[in-house]
Motif scaffolding. Structure first.
Motif, short mmCIF file in Angstrom:
data_model
loop_
_atom_site.label_atom_id
_atom_site.label_comp_id
_atom_site.label_asym_id
_atom_site.label_seq_id
_atom_site.Cartn_x
_atom_site.Cartn_y
_atom_site.Cartn_z
N GLY A 129 2.50 7.14 2.77
CA GLY A 129 1.45 7.25 1.79
C GLY A 129 0.18 6.61 2.32
N ALA A 130 -0.44 5.74 1.53
CA ALA A 130 -1.68 5.08 1.92
C ALA A 130 -1.54 3.57 1.79
CB ALA A 130 -2.83 5.58 1.06
N VAL A 154 -1.22 -1.17 -7.76
CA VAL A 154 -2.59 -0.73 -8.01
C VAL A 154 -2.64 0.10 -9.29
CG1 VAL A 154 -4.55 0.56 -7.11
CG2 VAL A 154 -3.08 -0.71 -5.54
N LEU A 155 -3.55 -0.27 -10.19
CA LEU A 155 -3.71 0.44 -11.45
C LEU A 155 -4.88 1.41 -11.44
CD1 LEU A 155 -3.13 -2.59 -13.87
CD2 LEU A 155 -1.45 -0.90 -13.08
N SER A 156 -5.95 1.01 -10.74
CA SER A 156 -7.13 1.87 -10.68
C SER A 156 -8.02 1.46 -9.53
CB SER A 156 -7.92 1.81 -11.99
OG SER A 156 -8.46 0.51 -12.18
N ILE A 197 -14.22 8.12 -0.07
CA ILE A 197 -12.90 7.62 0.29
C ILE A 197 -12.15 7.14 -0.96
CG2 ILE A 197 -13.56 5.21 0.68
CD1 ILE A 197 -11.32 7.17 3.08
N THR A 198 -12.89 6.72 -1.99
CA THR A 198 -12.26 6.29 -3.24
C THR A 198 -11.53 7.45 -3.90
OG1 THR A 198 -13.89 4.54 -3.60
CG2 THR A 198 -12.66 5.29 -5.52
N ASP A 199 -12.13 8.64 -3.86
CA ASP A 199 -11.47 9.82 -4.44
C ASP A 199 -10.20 10.16 -3.66
OD1 ASP A 199 -13.42 10.08 -6.38
OD2 ASP A 199 -14.65 11.44 -5.17
N PHE A 204 -3.62 9.45 -3.65
CA PHE A 204 -2.40 8.72 -3.31
C PHE A 204 -1.94 7.87 -4.49
CE2 PHE A 204 -3.96 9.62 0.97
CZ PHE A 204 -2.79 9.95 1.64
N LEU A 205 -2.89 7.34 -5.25
CA LEU A 205 -2.55 6.52 -6.41
C LEU A 205 -1.81 7.34 -7.46
CD1 LEU A 205 -2.75 3.89 -8.02
CD2 LEU A 205 -5.03 4.60 -8.78
N VAL A 206 -2.26 8.57 -7.69
CA VAL A 206 -1.62 9.46 -8.66
C VAL A 206 -0.16 9.72 -8.26
CG1 VAL A 206 -1.59 11.82 -9.56
CG2 VAL A 206 -3.74 10.55 -9.45
#
Length: 287
Positions: A129-130, A154-156, A197-199, A204-206
């Protein structure tokens, strides 16, 4: 794992210094700026590195770094015609990355702290993943801010939020598995007309595949995006080297300690530096 150094952009915040030369070529005390992010990749035991820069500046990086053979490494170079976001590094570098995982580092970042090399090596060995890092700052509004729970989940992630939910920000160092290439192609330009890069990290967060590690209070991260931060970085490097006697980002030393070059090669590289303090330091490693 492959490594990418993004050394493009116009660096308009430090005009007129950068009107005719890349910011990442400029000296930070006794070394070109790009030595610092390159040394970070080397500490992670990454031997194949891609440098991405502008059409004007890329020949200077070729002249400075060559093909990497002197360090037991391999360097490649790609032009980024338009500086439209960090994510484009993975699209431009698709062929270079191949089937490997990849680490992206920004060309104007310095990382320094005890245990850093071991932390990097552990991450690159088990990347899935990341993997990003968190660094505590007093005023996080100008950065990508991470919100996470007590277990480190990580939440957001928010880009330059007006009301940050934490003081931890994401510095310019990112590890990804090979899925980053296809994810990068899906990113749409932001309101700033950049591929953020945040997008990418949010994708990966999703999938619940975004991990974070926090740098402690004794760790230093310097982002050399302004004139004051350039001066601060130079003073920081000078202070550490003069007081401790150890050099920061001596790429020849790191290659030697990694076992990529032998004593004879290290001596050759030291002698090429003539009577400079940098050359003397390299030669002193052999005594």
């Amino acid at each position: 794992m492959k490594g990418i150094i993004l050394a493009g952009g116009n660096a308009t915040r430090i005009f007129p210094l950068s009107k005719s030369i890349s910011k990442q070529i400029m000296p930070v005390y006794d070394k070109p700026m790009i030595y610092y992010p390159l040394s970070t990749l080397m500490l992670a035991k990454i031997k194949e590195v891609l440098v991405i820069s502008t059409p004007r500046d890329l020949p200077m990086f070729r002249q400075l770094l060559g093909d990497g053979e002197d360090l037991g490494m391999k360097f490649d170079y790609i032009v980024q015609k338009v500086p439209n976001g960090l994510v484009q590094a993975f699209v431009l570098g698709e062929k270079f990355i191949g089937d490997d995982s990849v680490c992206l580092i920004l060309g104007d970042n310095i990382f320094y702290g005890q245990g850093f090399s071991e932390m990097l090596y552990r991450v690159q060995l088990h990347i899935e993943g990341a993997y990003i890092f968190g660094y505590y700052v007093k005023d996080p509004k100008a950065y990508s801010v991470i919100n996470f729970d007590l277990d480190g989940k990580v939440l957001s992630i928010e880009e330059k939020p007006v009301c940050p939910q934490s003081n931890y920000v994401v510095p310019g160092l990112y590890f990804y598995d090979n899925s980053v290439i296809e994810k990068a192609k899906k990113i749409k330009p932001s309101t700033r007309d950049e591929y953020e890069i945040t997008d990418l990290n949010r994708l990966f967060l999703v999938e619940e595949k975004l991990k974070i590690s926090l740098f402690g209070r004794g760790f230093a991260w310097l982002d050399m995006g302004s004139l004051d931060s350039l001066l601060d970085a130079a003073c920081f490097v000078a202070t550490i080297q003069k007081r401790q006697g150890f050099y920061i980002a001596c790429i020849e030393e790191i290659a030697w300690r990694n076992g990529w070059i032998d004593n004879e090669k290290l001596q050759q590289l030291g002698k090429k530096m003539g009577r400079t303090e940098y050359g003397k330091y390299i030669l002193s490693l052999l005594t």
